[in-house]
Scaffold this motif. Structure first.
Motif, PDB file in Angstrom:
ATOM      1  N   LEU A 260      -1.369 -10.243  -6.593  1.00 15.19           N
ATOM      2  CA  LEU A 260      -1.682  -9.025  -5.848  1.00 15.19           C
ATOM      3  C   LEU A 260      -3.173  -8.720  -5.945  1.00 15.19           C
ATOM      4  O   LEU A 260      -3.909  -9.326  -6.738  1.00 15.19           O
ATOM      5  CB  LEU A 260      -0.882  -7.844  -6.404  1.00 15.19           C
ATOM      6  N   GLN A 261      -3.614  -7.772  -5.137  1.00 17.79           N
ATOM      7  CA  GLN A 261      -4.979  -7.281  -5.259  1.00 17.79           C
ATOM      8  C   GLN A 261      -5.131  -6.570  -6.613  1.00 17.79           C
ATOM      9  O   GLN A 261      -4.180  -5.968  -7.109  1.00 17.79           O
ATOM     10  CB  GLN A 261      -5.298  -6.295  -4.126  1.00 17.79           C
ATOM     11  N   PRO A 262      -6.313  -6.624  -7.206  1.00 15.19           N
ATOM     12  CA  PRO A 262      -6.484  -5.964  -8.518  1.00 15.19           C
ATOM     13  C   PRO A 262      -6.339  -4.446  -8.448  1.00 15.19           C
ATOM     14  O   PRO A 262      -6.171  -3.797  -9.475  1.00 15.19           O
ATOM     15  CB  PRO A 262      -7.895  -6.372  -8.949  1.00 15.19           C
ATOM     16  N   GLU A 265      -2.731  -2.258  -4.633  1.00 18.28           N
ATOM     17  CA  GLU A 265      -1.531  -2.992  -4.236  1.00 18.28           C
ATOM     18  C   GLU A 265      -0.529  -2.906  -5.375  1.00 18.28           C
ATOM     19  O   GLU A 265      -0.871  -3.179  -6.535  1.00 18.28           O
ATOM     20  CB  GLU A 265      -1.833  -4.452  -3.903  1.00 18.28           C
ATOM     21  N   PHE A 266       0.692  -2.527  -5.050  1.00 22.31           N
ATOM     22  CA  PHE A 266       1.665  -2.192  -6.087  1.00 22.31           C
ATOM     23  C   PHE A 266       2.984  -2.908  -5.826  1.00 22.31           C
ATOM     24  O   PHE A 266       3.352  -3.193  -4.681  1.00 22.31           O
ATOM     25  CB  PHE A 266       1.908  -0.677  -6.119  1.00 22.31           C
ATOM     26  N   SER A 285      16.545  -4.280  -6.093  1.00 17.52           N
ATOM     27  CA  SER A 285      15.503  -4.328  -5.067  1.00 17.52           C
ATOM     28  C   SER A 285      14.161  -4.690  -5.690  1.00 17.52           C
ATOM     29  O   SER A 285      13.922  -4.474  -6.874  1.00 17.52           O
ATOM     30  CB  SER A 285      15.397  -2.965  -4.365  1.00 17.52           C
ATOM     31  N   GLY A 286      13.303  -5.244  -4.847  1.00 14.94           N
ATOM     32  CA  GLY A 286      11.898  -5.438  -5.172  1.00 14.94           C
ATOM     33  C   GLY A 286      11.072  -4.906  -4.020  1.00 14.94           C
ATOM     34  O   GLY A 286      11.397  -5.156  -2.851  1.00 14.94           O
ATOM     35  N   MET A 287      10.014  -4.141  -4.331  1.00 12.44           N
ATOM     36  CA  MET A 287       9.197  -3.536  -3.278  1.00 12.44           C
ATOM     37  C   MET A 287       7.719  -3.761  -3.563  1.00 12.44           C
ATOM     38  O   MET A 287       7.286  -3.685  -4.719  1.00 12.44           O
ATOM     39  CB  MET A 287       9.476  -2.034  -3.169  1.00 12.44           C
ATOM     40  N   ARG A 288       6.963  -4.030  -2.492  1.00  6.24           N
ATOM     41  CA  ARG A 288       5.520  -4.236  -2.594  1.00  6.24           C
ATOM     42  C   ARG A 288       4.825  -3.417  -1.511  1.00  6.24           C
ATOM     43  O   ARG A 288       5.330  -3.287  -0.392  1.00  6.24           O
ATOM     44  CB  ARG A 288       5.177  -5.714  -2.430  1.00  6.24           C
ATOM     45  N   SER A 304       6.511  -4.544   2.045  1.00  5.38           N
ATOM     46  CA  SER A 304       7.651  -5.454   2.112  1.00  5.38           C
ATOM     47  C   SER A 304       8.653  -5.016   1.054  1.00  5.38           C
ATOM     48  O   SER A 304       8.270  -4.609  -0.042  1.00  5.38           O
ATOM     49  CB  SER A 304       7.239  -6.913   1.882  1.00  5.38           C
ATOM     50  N   MET A 305       9.905  -5.088   1.405  1.00  3.39           N
ATOM     51  CA  MET A 305      10.951  -4.702   0.465  1.00  3.39           C
ATOM     52  C   MET A 305      12.195  -5.531   0.743  1.00  3.39           C
ATOM     53  O   MET A 305      12.536  -5.816   1.894  1.00  3.39           O
ATOM     54  CB  MET A 305      11.248  -3.206   0.565  1.00  3.39           C
ATOM     55  N   ALA A 306      12.825  -5.949  -0.347  1.00  2.11           N
ATOM     56  CA  ALA A 306      14.030  -6.778  -0.252  1.00  2.11           C
ATOM     57  C   ALA A 306      15.103  -6.166  -1.137  1.00  2.11           C
ATOM     58  O   ALA A 306      14.810  -5.526  -2.149  1.00  2.11           O
ATOM     59  CB  ALA A 306      13.728  -8.210  -0.677  1.00  2.11           C
ATOM     60  N   PHE A 307      16.364  -6.382  -0.740  1.00  3.23           N
ATOM     61  CA  PHE A 307      17.480  -5.773  -1.450  1.00  3.23           C
ATOM     62  C   PHE A 307      18.558  -6.800  -1.748  1.00  3.23           C
ATOM     63  O   PHE A 307      18.819  -7.711  -0.956  1.00  3.23           O
ATOM     64  CB  PHE A 307      18.092  -4.630  -0.616  1.00  3.23           C
TER      65      PHE A 307
END
Length: 896
Positions: A260-262, A265-266, A285-288, A304-307
């Motif tokens: 990720l960006q330093p 970005e989370f 879930s994972g979310m960015r 972006s998010m996935a479940f």
């Protein structure tokens, strides 16, 4: 010390255990795990041994039939060559931790003629490394290795590259902490987790949200040529349920996760399960998200998010991510229609496997707002570290800050407990005295030190044996010479006629002694029918009869070893007739099909129930009759005793006498059934039962069929036979707690003072008896006797019916129908309280039985049967200060 211990548990042990000076363990007690292994295993490998370890290995498992051939390739080219040679026909499996293949082979009866275990010398498969722009994870690297590497990276330097690495390492480490147990993580690998494609995987949504890519390797036909590689993003890897974008001869070589960006970005992981450790997720879930400064605030640039748990595969919420991009990074963005877009995108049908449709969708929606709160916290840290001026972070109200805290990212709490023992009851009749007249402390001490044994603590008779592991259970008994091992031949279909049984494929296997069926039982004159109340079960299902449930015993295979017996039992060729369709499995299906044990129908009735429901109002306008109706369901439950059903039968005197060691709650029933099945006089059948590893009602009647099967085999073969059901077999064929469905109508009258009085209850109880009656009738009756709860119902009617279904016969379980009846009654009370707009505790207390009241089944309370429930209720309300506790709970919930 538990493998799942919290981080500070070691510190707790060090501070609480006595030192060597205080009589405690020596200082090196912590090194015990290392000292338990021989020095030869701990010393460095010699050069000759290292050379041998680097050589390919082929092992043919001849310890049991169908053992398979194991390959251990030492280079990537050898591995890919084997896959090209065998995998295309589905004739091989790659095994690293055996956490999936082990389940397939043991419980799903899968067989693979070849297994490939990649050697650790194939470094690309086991290394975990970092580059300037990504994390490279070998597909076979143990999850615990990945967890430890990420934990080390998380506490690294504060340079920009380290910060970018920490932003990924931390979430991966946090998610893996709750992934299965330490033993599983020590052997399982990320590649296997991906290829298994579980829809409720914890890591797959994280990897998809992070934009991870998989490196897939293969080699040309014939196993020659260079290794070719292609990359597939994790988000596109899952095609459908348990199906992935991977050719049979391809291998997942590694996983690449971009950094990720330093700053700004989370990423965050989310997980909810019924318990935190060692449990599969309900929704994960994972979310960015990437944001950028704009004016006095921030705008969302990427999302972006996935479940997991929301579709047959790991699913990307792409519409929700698109809706977020370009929106301001403020709370209203996540509370607005974006939340509804996510709910609509993650649509679940009502009949989705796993149920809990609304809860799962609400969980997914809540993750979105929790992610916003998490990002605000991370943004505040970025602003503090930043060398350039950045706009302030959005303000989060104090009542919402707790939403940013998730157990996934929190430290595991320390585990401890204190048990307090009450003063011993050492005076005769102490239970019947008032608490103010209890004996003094001096009297208690005097009596406790007397020779009288009453009131003194006594250890369990088998306590020392339990602690040392010397307590013998049936499966621990040393077997006599020439003992044979048994395995049941079980029906694989139900609601079909048994047409033919061919035992030849089994008896041709070396080591199989015989396969016995109903014909062999009848040859010795045995009675093939069983049943504690009605004789509606078979010891072995005869040809021409209908198989009534999957797992019904057809015969028993006996062999020199348990493994051979199991293989023999599964090799028996069983032919079934055509299925007629319309198999009744559930209570609802039984009601629709009118499938009942009619002779067990029972009714309890008093008053004029039907008249009460004719009108919704009483003549006086101030008095109203409030009526409710509905359905309450309580599911079944597995006994899960630690010791499965087990029997060891030893014949003597030319098999005219039988000694049966059985894990049973009913030795007399076992004696009677086994004597009948083997045509042996009961006086010559001895049943011994020293101890059980749990029963809870599950071994009151359901242990009989396994003991009978072993007894028949021992009688015919004139050799000792041991039959121990595997855990999966025991759980699937022995039945459990009865599921209940209760339909009800209930009425309460509200008088002019606003007090609600129970008026009438009309209920129908249905329990799922399964394919045989067993004890379902008495269980149903106990439910009928408890459906009134502790409340006075002037008009009452309860009708109970036992449903006949294609499930295994259900049986006794602690409570024996009482808990199901009480739970249904309390549900009705809660429904009435809502309809009457009355606090539920007020409705309960004002309608409890009083002394001299009579129950619907004729029991008069308060005479010989003391009625203490109202007093107990009042005492608990006062002593536990429930009103203040409820107020504190409401205050806390409103502030968080």
């Amino acid at each position: 010390m538990c493998c799942s211990s919290s981080k500070d548990k070691m510190t707790t042990y060090l501070t609480t255990l006595p030192t060597e000076d205080e009589g405690g363990p020596p200082p090196d007690w912590l090194d015990q795990p290392n000292r338990m292994f021989p020095d030869d295993l701990k010393t460095a490998m010699s050069s000759e041994a290292a050379d041998l370890a680097r050589k390919p290995l082929v092992v043919m498992d001849q310890s049991a039939p169908r053992g398979g051939t194991w390959f251990k390739p030492t280079t990537l080219e050898e591995l890919l060559g084997l896959m090209r040679m065998y995998a295309e026909d589905g004739e091989c499996k790659i095994v690293v931790g055996n956490t999936e293949v082990g389940i397939e082979t043991k419980f799903k009866q899968a067989f693979y003629p070849r297994y490939i275990y990649p050697a650790h010398s194939i470094e690309a498969l086991y290394n975990v490394s970092f580059t300037s722009d990504s994390i490279q994870i070998g597909a076979c690297a143990p999850l615990s290795t990945l967890q430890h590497v990420c934990e080390t990276a998380e506490v690294g330097s504060s340079s920009s590259s380290s910060v970018a690495l920490k932003r990924i390492a931390g979430p991966i480490k946090n998610m893996l902490r709750w992934f299965a147990s330490s033993q599983i993580r020590n052997v399982a690998c990320l590649g296997g987790n991906l290829v298994t494609a579980s829809p409720i995987s914890d890591m797959n949504p994280m990897l998809a949200a992070l934009g991870a890519q998989l490196v897939l390797s293969s080699i040309g036909e014939g196993g020659g040529g260079p290794v070719s590689r292609r990359k597939v993003s994790v988000s596109e890897f899952f095609l459908r349920y348990r199906t992935v974008n991977l050719k049979p001869y391809e291998l997942v070589e590694s996983i690449e996760i971009p950094l990720l960006q330093p700053s700004l970005e989370f990423v965050a992981p989310f997980k909810q399960a019924r318990r935190r450790e060692d449990d599969i997720s309900i929704v994960t879930s994972g979310m960015r998200m990437l944001i950028a400064p704009e004016g006095n605030g921030y705008v969302i640039k990427e999302a972006s998010m996935a479940f997991g748990g929301m579709a047959p595969t790991t699913v990307m919420a792409s519409k929700t991510a698109e809706a977020l991009i370009g929106k301001p990074f403020v709370a209203d963005t996540f509370r607005s229609d974006v939340s509804q877009i996510l709910i609509d995108e993650l649509y679940l049908p009502e009949n989705v496997p796993g149920g809990q449709v609304e809860y799962r969708r609400a969980l997914a929606s809540s993750y979105l707002y929790q992610f916003y709160l998490h990002c605000v916290g991370e943004l505040e840290s970025d602003i503090e570290r930043s060398e350039v001026s950045l706009p302030p972070a959005p303000v989060v109200a104090d009542v919402e800050k707790s939403g940013a805290v998730s157990f996934v990212c929190s430290a595991k709490p320390s585990i401890g407990g204190v048990q307090k023992y009450p003063a011993p009851k050492v005076a005769t009749g102490l239970e019947g005295r008032d608490k103010d007249s209890a004996p003094s402390k001096e009297a208690v001490t005097k009596l406790a030190t007397d020779k009288d044994e009453v009131g003194k603590a006594k250890p369990h008779a088998s306590g020392p044996l339990h602690c040392t592991g010397e307590a013998l259970y049936v499966d621990d008994i040393p077997i006599p010479p020439s003992t044979l091992h048994g395995h049941l031949v079980l029906a694989t279909q139900c609601d079909v006629e048994l047409m033919n049984i061919d035992v030849t494929p089994a008896t041709s296997i070396p080591g199989v002694e015989a396969v016995y069926t109903y014909k062999d039982l009848e040859k010795v004159g045995g009675n093939n029918v069983l049943g504690p109340i009605t004789k509606d079960e078979f010891c072995f299902l005869p040809i021409g009869e209908k198989a009534v449930f999957v797992g019904q015993p057809i015969g028993i295979c006996i062999a020199d070893s348990l493994e051979v017996a199991e293989l023999g039992a599964k090799s028996v060729a069983v032919k079934y007739g055509e299925a007629e369709g319309g198999t009744v499995v559930t209570i609802d299906q039984a009601i629709k099909a009118n499938s009942f044990y009619d002779f067990a129908t029972a009714t309890i009735e008093r008053g004029a129930v039907d008249d009460i429901f004719v009108s919704a109002e009483i003549a006086d306008d101030c008095d109203k009759l409030v009526t409710v109706s509905g359905t309450f369901r309580s599911g079944g439950q597995e006994h899960f005793y630690l010791e499965t059903n087990t029997a060891l039968v030893v014949p003597s005197e030319s098999a005219t006498n039988l000694t049966i060691y059985s894990s049973t709650q009913a030795p007399t029933k076992t004696q009677s059934y086994c004597a009948s099945a083997t045509n042996t006089p009961a006086s010559k059948v001895v049943v011994r039962m020293k101890r059980m590893g749990g029963g809870f009602g599950g071994k009151e009647t359901r242990s009989a069929f396994s003991a009978c099967a072993a007894a028949v085999a021992a009688k015919i073969s004139n050799r000792p036979v041991r039959l121990t059901l595997g855990r999966d077999v025991d759980m699937s064929i022995t039945g459990g707690r009865h599921a209940f469905t209760t339909t009800y109508r209930a009425a309460a009258r509200i008088d002019s003072n606003g007090v609600a009085r129970l008026e009438a209850l009309d209920v129908k109880l249905y329990n799922n008896g399964g394919s045989a009656f067993d004890l379902s009738g008495p269980v149903l009756c106990r439910g009928l006797f408890h459906i009134d709860g502790c409340y006075e119902w002037p008009h009452f009617r309860a009708v109970g019916r036992v449903c006949k279904t294609a499930q295994p016969p259900h049986t006794a379980f602690r409570g024996f129908g009482g808990p199901q009846g009480i739970a249904a009654c309390e549900h009705v009370i809660q429904h009435l309280a809502l309809a009457c707009d009355t606090p539920i505790d007020t409705l309960r207390r004002s309608n409890m039985y009083k002394a001299a009241h009579s129950t619907p089944f004729g029991t008069i309370l308060g005479n010989e049967l003391k009625w203490n429930v109202p007093k107990m209720w009042d005492d608990l309300q006062a002593e536990l200060n429930l009103a203040a506790r409820r107020q504190a709970i409401e205050i806390f919930n409103s502030a968080n």
